[in-house]
Design a protein around this motif. Structure first.
Motif, short mmCIF file in Angstrom:
data_model
loop_
_atom_site.label_atom_id
_atom_site.label_comp_id
_atom_site.label_asym_id
_atom_site.label_seq_id
_atom_site.Cartn_x
_atom_site.Cartn_y
_atom_site.Cartn_z
N GLU A 23 43.93 34.79 51.42
CA GLU A 23 44.62 33.56 51.81
C GLU A 23 45.27 33.68 53.18
OE1 GLU A 23 47.74 30.33 49.92
OE2 GLU A 23 47.43 32.23 48.90
N ALA A 24 45.97 34.79 53.42
CA ALA A 24 46.63 35.00 54.71
C ALA A 24 45.61 35.14 55.83
CB ALA A 24 47.53 36.23 54.65
N PHE A 25 44.53 35.86 55.57
CA PHE A 25 43.51 36.03 56.59
C PHE A 25 42.85 34.70 56.93
CE2 PHE A 25 39.13 37.30 57.90
CZ PHE A 25 39.48 37.92 59.09
N ALA A 26 42.55 33.91 55.90
CA ALA A 26 41.94 32.60 56.12
C ALA A 26 42.85 31.73 56.99
CB ALA A 26 41.67 31.92 54.78
N GLU A 27 44.14 31.80 56.75
CA GLU A 27 45.08 31.01 57.54
C GLU A 27 45.06 31.43 59.01
OE1 GLU A 27 49.84 30.21 57.69
OE2 GLU A 27 48.90 30.38 55.73
N VAL A 28 45.05 32.73 59.25
CA VAL A 28 45.01 33.24 60.63
C VAL A 28 43.72 32.82 61.33
CG1 VAL A 28 44.88 35.35 62.03
CG2 VAL A 28 46.52 35.21 60.16
N VAL A 29 42.62 32.90 60.61
CA VAL A 29 41.31 32.56 61.19
C VAL A 29 41.17 31.04 61.36
CG1 VAL A 29 38.81 32.67 60.83
CG2 VAL A 29 40.23 34.63 60.29
N GLY A 30 41.85 30.28 60.50
CA GLY A 30 41.78 28.83 60.58
C GLY A 30 40.69 28.24 59.70
#
Length: 75
Positions: A25-32
């Motif tokens: 979830e956090a990685f997806a947010e950073v990647v957009g």
């Protein structure tokens, strides 16, 4: 075989993300991107463009080629 590279990228993507100890979830947010899309990438269910591959590698801090190469006994 068809889809092997797609699955390999997914395995490598998950491995690199987990090495950073970052949640999907956090990685997806950073990647957009949405978390479910990232999950589908990691499972090898979705195609991604070379541009997307470059973006993911940039955020992971690795060479994009690293996401394309087989590593270890699981491959």
């Amino acid at each position: 075989m068809e889809g092997d590279l797609q699955r390999l990228v997914g395995v490598n993507l998950r491995r690199h993300r987990e090495r950073l100890s970052i949640s999907q979830e956090a990685f997806a947010e950073v990647v957009g991107v949405h978390r479910t899309y990232l999950g589908a990438l990691e499972r090898g269910e979705r195609n991604l463009s070379l541009r997307s591959l470059e973006r993911l590698a940039q955020v992971l801090g690795c060479d994009p080629v690293a996401l394309l190469l087989a590593e270890g006994p699981e491959h």
